[in-house]
Design an enzyme around this catalytic site. Structure first.
Site, mmCIF file in Angstrom:
data_model
loop_
_atom_site.group_PDB
_atom_site.id
_atom_site.type_symbol
_atom_site.label_atom_id
_atom_site.label_comp_id
_atom_site.label_asym_id
_atom_site.label_seq_id
_atom_site.Cartn_x
_atom_site.Cartn_y
_atom_site.Cartn_z
ATOM 1 N N GLY A 72 0.803 -1.216 0.000
ATOM 2 C CA GLY A 72 0.000 0.000 0.000
ATOM 3 C C GLY A 72 0.841 1.272 0.000
ATOM 4 O O GLY A 72 0.565 2.206 -0.757
ATOM 5 N N SER A 73 1.880 1.303 0.818
ATOM 6 C CA SER A 73 2.719 2.511 0.889
ATOM 7 C C SER A 73 3.346 2.795 -0.473
ATOM 8 O O SER A 73 3.403 3.952 -0.913
ATOM 9 C CB SER A 73 3.839 2.330 1.915
ATOM 10 O OG SER A 73 3.298 2.037 3.180
ATOM 11 N N ASN A 93 -7.787 4.523 8.942
ATOM 12 C CA ASN A 93 -7.332 3.324 9.646
ATOM 13 C C ASN A 93 -7.451 3.445 11.161
ATOM 14 O O ASN A 93 -7.661 2.454 11.850
ATOM 15 C CB ASN A 93 -5.891 2.971 9.251
ATOM 16 C CG ASN A 93 -4.945 4.144 9.319
ATOM 17 O OD1 ASN A 93 -5.245 5.239 8.835
ATOM 18 N ND2 ASN A 93 -3.796 3.949 9.930
ATOM 19 N N GLN A 143 -7.902 0.510 3.633
ATOM 20 C CA GLN A 143 -8.793 -0.010 4.681
ATOM 21 C C GLN A 143 -10.157 -0.417 4.129
ATOM 22 O O GLN A 143 -10.838 -1.253 4.722
ATOM 23 C CB GLN A 143 -9.000 1.036 5.787
ATOM 24 C CG GLN A 143 -7.773 1.316 6.623
ATOM 25 C CD GLN A 143 -7.411 0.160 7.563
ATOM 26 O OE1 GLN A 143 -8.255 -0.575 8.040
ATOM 27 N NE2 GLN A 143 -6.121 -0.002 7.816
ATOM 28 N N ALA A 175 -2.935 -6.066 -0.259
ATOM 29 C CA ALA A 175 -3.459 -7.425 -0.077
ATOM 30 C C ALA A 175 -3.594 -7.792 1.396
ATOM 31 O O ALA A 175 -4.556 -8.452 1.798
ATOM 32 C CB ALA A 175 -2.547 -8.427 -0.786
ATOM 33 N N HIS A 176 -2.625 -7.355 2.225
ATOM 34 C CA HIS A 176 -2.613 -7.870 3.603
ATOM 35 C C HIS A 176 -3.676 -7.283 4.512
ATOM 36 O O HIS A 176 -3.797 -7.680 5.671
ATOM 37 C CB HIS A 176 -1.214 -7.740 4.224
ATOM 38 C CG HIS A 176 -0.840 -6.371 4.704
ATOM 39 N ND1 HIS A 176 -0.756 -6.056 6.039
ATOM 40 C CD2 HIS A 176 -0.515 -5.262 4.028
ATOM 41 C CE1 HIS A 176 -0.356 -4.785 6.154
ATOM 42 N NE2 HIS A 176 -0.215 -4.289 4.948
ATOM 43 N N THR A 186 10.943 -7.926 -11.671
ATOM 44 C CA THR A 186 10.257 -9.207 -11.854
ATOM 45 C C THR A 186 9.083 -9.289 -10.886
ATOM 46 O O THR A 186 9.236 -9.002 -9.694
ATOM 47 C CB THR A 186 11.239 -10.370 -11.614
ATOM 48 O OG1 THR A 186 12.337 -10.206 -12.516
ATOM 49 C CG2 THR A 186 10.567 -11.719 -11.847
ATOM 50 N N CYS A 199 2.159 2.019 13.190
ATOM 51 C CA CYS A 199 3.415 2.749 13.021
ATOM 52 C C CYS A 199 3.623 3.773 14.125
ATOM 53 O O CYS A 199 4.746 4.138 14.445
ATOM 54 C CB CYS A 199 3.472 3.433 11.674
ATOM 55 S SG CYS A 199 2.069 3.103 10.635
HETATM 56 C C1 LIG Z 1 -1.862 -0.246 6.090
HETATM 57 C C2 LIG Z 1 -2.136 1.028 5.375
HETATM 58 C C3 LIG Z 1 -1.237 1.535 4.413
HETATM 59 C C4 LIG Z 1 0.107 0.905 4.171
HETATM 60 O O1 LIG Z 1 0.009 -0.295 3.455
HETATM 61 P P1 LIG Z 1 1.299 -1.258 3.475
HETATM 62 O O2 LIG Z 1 0.879 -2.393 2.573
HETATM 63 O O3 LIG Z 1 1.477 -1.678 4.887
HETATM 64 O O4 LIG Z 1 2.438 -0.502 2.931
HETATM 65 C C5 LIG Z 1 -1.565 2.689 3.745
HETATM 66 N N1 LIG Z 1 -2.725 3.318 3.981
HETATM 67 C C6 LIG Z 1 -3.619 2.868 4.868
HETATM 68 C C7 LIG Z 1 -4.893 3.608 5.073
HETATM 69 C C8 LIG Z 1 -3.350 1.712 5.606
HETATM 70 O O5 LIG Z 1 -4.227 1.296 6.506
#
Ligand SMILES: *Cc1c(COP(=O)(O)O)cnc(C)c1O
Length: 392
Positions: free
Chosen positions: A75-76, A155, A183, A204-205, A241, A330
Site C-alpha cells: 500500500g505505501s 485506519n 482499509q 493485499a494484507h 520481476t 506505526c
Molecule cells: C496499512 C495502510 C497503508 C500501508 O500499506 P502497506 O501495505 O502496509 O504498505 C496505507 N494506507 C492505509 C490507510 C493503511 O491502513
C-alpha cells in the site's frame, strides 16, 4: 495473575491473517511453478497466466479493467507511485496538491517530501468525526491544483469519507483524484466505474492476502511518471520481476472478498461491531467512540477512555490474549498521540487513552463477549492507579 483462556485478535486494521485458500493458491509459485512471468517458455507462460488471472480478480473487486491495475510492493508503495507519479507528470501544469490532516503517513509524508521539492501542499482539516467537508475541498482548489489525495476510510478511527462528493468536485475542476482505499477495499463495495476516482491504492494484507503486495488502480488515460525503472514490467510503471506468489495470493484474496461482499457478509461483522461498541459505551464510564458512528468501516471500533494511558491498556489486554491497538501500528511505541486523534480535536490527555478494536471475518460472538467481560475490569483497575486523576 489472570489465566489466559482465549486468543482474540482484534487488530485487523494493522493486518489480517492470510486465508487458508490464499495460502494454498500461493504455494505452487514458491516451488514447481517458479517461472519468471517474462520468460517465453512453458515455465514463464504458467507464471504469466497466473499473474494475468490475479489482475482480472483484483480488477473485478472494484469493477476496473485489468489494464487499469498495476501491482506494487504494498500500500505505501502504491501511494508513493500515485502521488509522486502524478506530481512529476503534471509539474509543468501546476504544483499544488491537496490532502487531509488524517491521512496515513504513506500519503502525508510523501506530500511533505514533495513540499521540500518545491510543490505546494494544502492540508484540509476534518470535523470532530474525522470527515472531510466537501466545501472545504472546493474552497481549497486553485488553478494550479494538479492532484487531490484523500483516503477512502481512516485506519485509526474508521470514518468513511464522502468519496463521491469529493471526487465530483475534483472532476468539475478537472483535477486528478487519488484515494488510499487500503482499509476499505474488500470490505465495502467500491465501483470505480460509478465513483469519480482516478487513482486508487489497495493492499493485499488488509484483506486476508499476503504482506508486501498491493495494487494501484490507474484510470484509463491518466498519465503518471514511473519511479522504478528497469525491465518495464507493469506497463513500465513499476519495473522488476513480478512477485508472482504474492500477486497470486492477492488475486485469490480479492476473489474471496468479492464473494463475501456479494453474499453481504460484512453485515454480520457490522452487527458484532455494533454489539461491541454499544457494550463498551454502556459498561465503561467516561468512554467515547472516536470517528463517525454510522459512516464507518463495518469491522472498526475505536475509543478513547478518560484517565488512562492507551499503552498500558494494550499491555493488560495482551496479557489476557486480546490483540488490540492504540492507533496505527506505526505510531504505537511513540509517546506523541496520533495526528488523527489530535486533528479531530481531542486534547492530548484524552488522545493518550485511545483503543482500536478491529474485527475480522472470523471474529465470533464469544470473542466479543470475552472482550466485553474483561475490558471494563481492566479499564477500572488502570484508573485506580491512574496518574491522570479521577480516582488516582
Ligand atoms: C496499512 C495502510 C497503508 C500501508 O500499506 P502497506 O501495505 O502496509 O504498505 C496505507 N494506507 C492505509 C490507510 C493503511 O491502513
Amino acid at each position: 495473575m489472570q489465566t489466559m483462556n482465549r486468543f482474540v485478535y482484534l487488530d485487523h486494521s494493522a493486518t489480517t491473517p492470510v486465508d487458508q485458500k490464499v495460502l494454498e493458491a500461493m504455494l505452487p509459485f514458491f516451488s514447481m511453478d517458479f517461472g519468471n512471468p517474462n520468460s517465453l517458455h512453458a515455465w514463464g507462460r504458467k507464471a504469466r497466466q497466473a499473474v494475468d488471472q490475479a489482475r482480472d480478480e483484483v480488477s473485478r473487486l472494484i469493477n476496473a479493467e485489468p489494464s487499469e491495475i498495476i501491482f506494487t510492493g504494498g500500500g505505501s508503495e502504491a501511494d508513493n507511485i500515485a502521488i509522486k507519479g502524478v506530481a512529476l507528470a503534471k509539474k509543468d501544469k501546476g504544483r499544488h496538491i491537496i490532502t487531509s490532516a488524517i491521512e496515513h503517513h504513506a500519503v502525508l509524508d510523501t506530500c511533505k517530501w514533495l513540499e521540500k521539492e518545491g510543490f505546494d501542499i494544502t492540508i484540509l482539516p476534518v470535523d470532530e468525526y474525522g470527515t472531510i467537508r466537501p466545501e472545504e475541498l472546493r474552497k481549497a482548489i486553485r488553478p494550479d491544483t494538479i492532484l487531490v489525495t484523500i483516503h477512502f476510510a481512516n485506519n485509526e478511527i474508521g470514518t468513511v469519507q464522502p468519496i463521491e462528493q469529493l471526487g465530483n468536485i475534483c472532476r468539475e475542476q478537472d483535477v486528478l483524484f487519488h484515494t488510499d482505499a487500503v482499509q476499505a477495499a474488500g470490505h465495502i463495495p467500491i465501483d470505480v466505474k460509478k465513483l469519480p476516482i482516478d487513482l486508487m491504492t489497495m493492499a493485499a494484507h488488509k484483506m486476508y492476502g499476503p504482506k508486501g503486495v498491493g495494487a494501484l488502480y490507474i484510470k484509463k488515460g491518466v498519465k503518471i511518471v514511473p519511479l522504478i525503472h528497469g525491465g518495464g514490467q507493469e506497463r513500465g510503471l513499476r519495473s522488476g520481476t513480478e512477485n508472482t506468489a504474492g500477486i497470486v495470493g492477492f488475486g485469490k484474496a480479492a476473489a474471496l472478498a468479492s464473494d463475501r461482499l456479494a453474499k453481504g457478509e460484512p453485515e454480520k461483522e457490522r452487527n458484532l461491531r455494533d454489539r461491541l461498541i454499544d457494550g463498551i459505551l454502556e459498561k465503561i464510564e467516561d468512554a467515547m467512540l472516536t470517528g463517525h458512528r454510522t459512516e464507518r468501516l463495518p469491522f472498526h471500533a475505536s475509543f478513547c477512555f478518560h484517565y488512562i494511558e492507551g499503552e498500558s491498556l494494550l499491555l493488560r489486554l495482551d496479557a489476557l490474549g486480546i490483540g488490540a491497538s492504540s492507533g496505527s501500528a506505526c505510531t504505537s511505541g511513540s509517546l506523541e498521540p496520533s495526528h488523527v486523534l489530535l486533528a479531530i480535536g481531542l486534547p492530548h490527555e484524552i488522545a493518550h487513552g485511545s483503543l482500536r478494536l478491529t474485527l475480522g471475518k472470523d471474529t465470533s460472538e464469544e470473542d466479543i463477549d470475552y472482550v466485553l467481560e474483561n475490558l471494563p475490569k481492566v479499564v477500572e483497575s488502570l484508573r485506580v492507579m491512574s496518574p491522570y486523576g479521577k480516582r488516582g
